[in-house]
Design a protein around this motif. Structure first.
Motif, PDB file in Angstrom:
ATOM      1  N   LEU A   1       0.190 -19.798  84.235  1.00 42.40           N
ATOM      2  CA  LEU A   1      -0.917 -19.528  85.156  1.00 42.40           C
ATOM      3  C   LEU A   1      -1.665 -18.244  84.801  1.00 42.40           C
ATOM      4  O   LEU A   1      -2.680 -17.920  85.419  1.00 42.40           O
ATOM      5  CB  LEU A   1      -0.379 -19.421  86.586  1.00 42.40           C
ATOM      6  CG  LEU A   1       0.264 -20.689  87.142  1.00 42.40           C
ATOM      7  CD1 LEU A   1       0.886 -20.417  88.501  1.00 42.40           C
ATOM      8  CD2 LEU A   1      -0.753 -21.817  87.225  1.00 42.40           C
TER       9      LEU A   1
ATOM     10  N   ILE B   1      -5.643 -17.770  84.215  1.00 46.17           N
ATOM     11  CA  ILE B   1      -6.594 -18.079  85.285  1.00 46.17           C
ATOM     12  C   ILE B   1      -7.230 -16.787  85.777  1.00 46.17           C
ATOM     13  O   ILE B   1      -6.547 -15.819  86.062  1.00 46.17           O
ATOM     14  CB  ILE B   1      -5.888 -18.816  86.445  1.00 46.17           C
ATOM     15  CG1 ILE B   1      -5.344 -20.157  85.948  1.00 46.17           C
ATOM     16  CG2 ILE B   1      -6.834 -19.000  87.615  1.00 46.17           C
ATOM     17  CD1 ILE B   1      -4.471 -20.864  86.946  1.00 46.17           C
TER      18      ILE B   1
ATOM     19  N   ILE C   1      -5.986 -24.079  88.436  1.00 49.00           N
ATOM     20  CA  ILE C   1      -4.523 -24.170  88.405  1.00 49.00           C
ATOM     21  C   ILE C   1      -4.105 -25.513  87.804  1.00 49.00           C
ATOM     22  O   ILE C   1      -3.251 -25.574  86.916  1.00 49.00           O
ATOM     23  CB  ILE C   1      -3.916 -23.968  89.812  1.00 49.00           C
ATOM     24  CG1 ILE C   1      -4.143 -22.522  90.277  1.00 49.00           C
ATOM     25  CG2 ILE C   1      -2.430 -24.321  89.819  1.00 49.00           C
ATOM     26  CD1 ILE C   1      -3.828 -22.288  91.749  1.00 49.00           C
TER      27      ILE C   1
ATOM     28  N   LEU D   1      -2.056 -26.291  84.099  1.00 46.17           N
ATOM     29  CA  LEU D   1      -0.745 -26.936  84.080  1.00 46.17           C
ATOM     30  C   LEU D   1      -0.739 -28.318  83.438  1.00 46.17           C
ATOM     31  O   LEU D   1       0.270 -28.725  82.855  1.00 46.17           O
ATOM     32  CB  LEU D   1      -0.198 -27.039  85.506  1.00 46.17           C
ATOM     33  CG  LEU D   1       0.012 -25.718  86.243  1.00 46.17           C
ATOM     34  CD1 LEU D   1       0.510 -25.978  87.657  1.00 46.17           C
ATOM     35  CD2 LEU D   1       0.963 -24.812  85.483  1.00 46.17           C
TER      36      LEU D   1
ATOM     37  N   VAL E   1       6.557 -24.609  87.977  1.00 44.58           N
ATOM     38  CA  VAL E   1       5.819 -23.786  88.953  1.00 44.58           C
ATOM     39  C   VAL E   1       6.407 -23.960  90.344  1.00 44.58           C
ATOM     40  O   VAL E   1       6.521 -22.991  91.102  1.00 44.58           O
ATOM     41  CB  VAL E   1       4.311 -24.110  88.911  1.00 44.58           C
ATOM     42  CG1 VAL E   1       3.575 -23.465  90.079  1.00 44.58           C
ATOM     43  CG2 VAL E   1       3.710 -23.640  87.590  1.00 44.58           C
TER      44      VAL E   1
ATOM     45  N   LEU F   1       3.521 -15.185  90.895  1.00 45.37           N
ATOM     46  CA  LEU F   1       2.488 -16.134  90.472  1.00 45.37           C
ATOM     47  C   LEU F   1       1.170 -15.772  91.153  1.00 45.37           C
ATOM     48  O   LEU F   1       0.824 -16.298  92.211  1.00 45.37           O
ATOM     49  CB  LEU F   1       2.920 -17.560  90.812  1.00 45.37           C
ATOM     50  CG  LEU F   1       4.301 -17.966  90.293  1.00 45.37           C
ATOM     51  CD1 LEU F   1       4.661 -19.360  90.737  1.00 45.37           C
ATOM     52  CD2 LEU F   1       4.379 -17.832  88.777  1.00 45.37           C
TER      53      LEU F   1
ATOM     54  N   PRO G   1      -2.091 -16.390  90.826  1.00 42.39           N
ATOM     55  CA  PRO G   1      -3.073 -17.361  91.301  1.00 42.39           C
ATOM     56  C   PRO G   1      -2.685 -18.031  92.624  1.00 42.39           C
ATOM     57  O   PRO G   1      -3.555 -18.397  93.408  1.00 42.39           O
ATOM     58  CB  PRO G   1      -3.161 -18.376  90.160  1.00 42.39           C
ATOM     59  CG  PRO G   1      -2.821 -17.570  88.947  1.00 42.39           C
ATOM     60  CD  PRO G   1      -1.735 -16.640  89.423  1.00 42.39           C
TER      61      PRO G   1
END
Length: 181
Positions: A59, A62, A83, A87, A97, A108, A110
């Motif tokens: 991630l 991003i 997102i 992925l 995740v 994480l 984002p």
């Protein structure tokens, strides 16, 4: 040259991308890095900690710079789409995740931004965690469904209906409509 945590995470992302979560073991990782398994534990306590780092890396590309002219709805939609896009190409990334956000959600970024954007869009703070959870389940479910379909098609099977980009976008719209955003 001494092994670094960065190298361990890079190798783990490579194994995940190339072979999936089932093949991402500490032994496999040690072989990839040409080290003894014990050397990995100087950099990560266990596989779960490693998977949190892997999820953060997946991630990590991003950006949290919503367009200044974007509405709150557009900002949430843009982040959810980013997102998913980060992925989708990596096998089993949704599972990684999901595990990481259960263990260390703050790692994480984002996902933290997603909650913040939901609050900025008017979701009450006491419900923003639930809203983020709902939206995240849609994102991860969409990624997993797309990957499962691709795996089945690769071996000559049929994967059922295509639940790709259009289905994902409709789901995000439906969730945001339900949240009143």
């Amino acid at each position: 040259m001494a092994l670094t945590r960065e190298q361990v995470v890079d190798a783990a992302v490579g194994v995940l991308a190339g072979f999936g979560l089932a093949d991402l073991s500490m032994r496999r990782l040690a072989r990839e890095l040409d080290v003894q398994v014990g050397a990995l534990y100087w950099h990560v306590k266990n596989k779960q900690e490693l998977l949190v780092d892997v999820a953060a890396r997946l991630l990590g590309g991003i950006e949290h710079l919503p367009d200044a002219a974007a509405t709150p709805r557009e900002a949430v939609t843009s982040l959810a789409t980013a997102i998913r896009a980060a992925l989708a190409p990596v096998p089993d990334s949704a599972e990684v995740v999901q595990l990481a956000q259960t263990m260390q959600p703050a790692a994480l970024e984002p996902l933290t931004w997603l909650r913040e954007l939901l609050e900025e869009a008017g979701v009450a703070p006491q419900r923003s965690a639930w809203a983020r959870h709902l939206l995240l389940n849609h994102i991860l479910g969409s990624v997993a469904a797309q990957q499962d379909r691709s795996r089945l098609e690769a071996v000559g099977g049929t994967g059922g209906p295509d639940l790709g980009t259009d289905a994902f976008a409709w789901g995000v719209e439906t969730i945001l409509d339900g949240l009143g955003i």
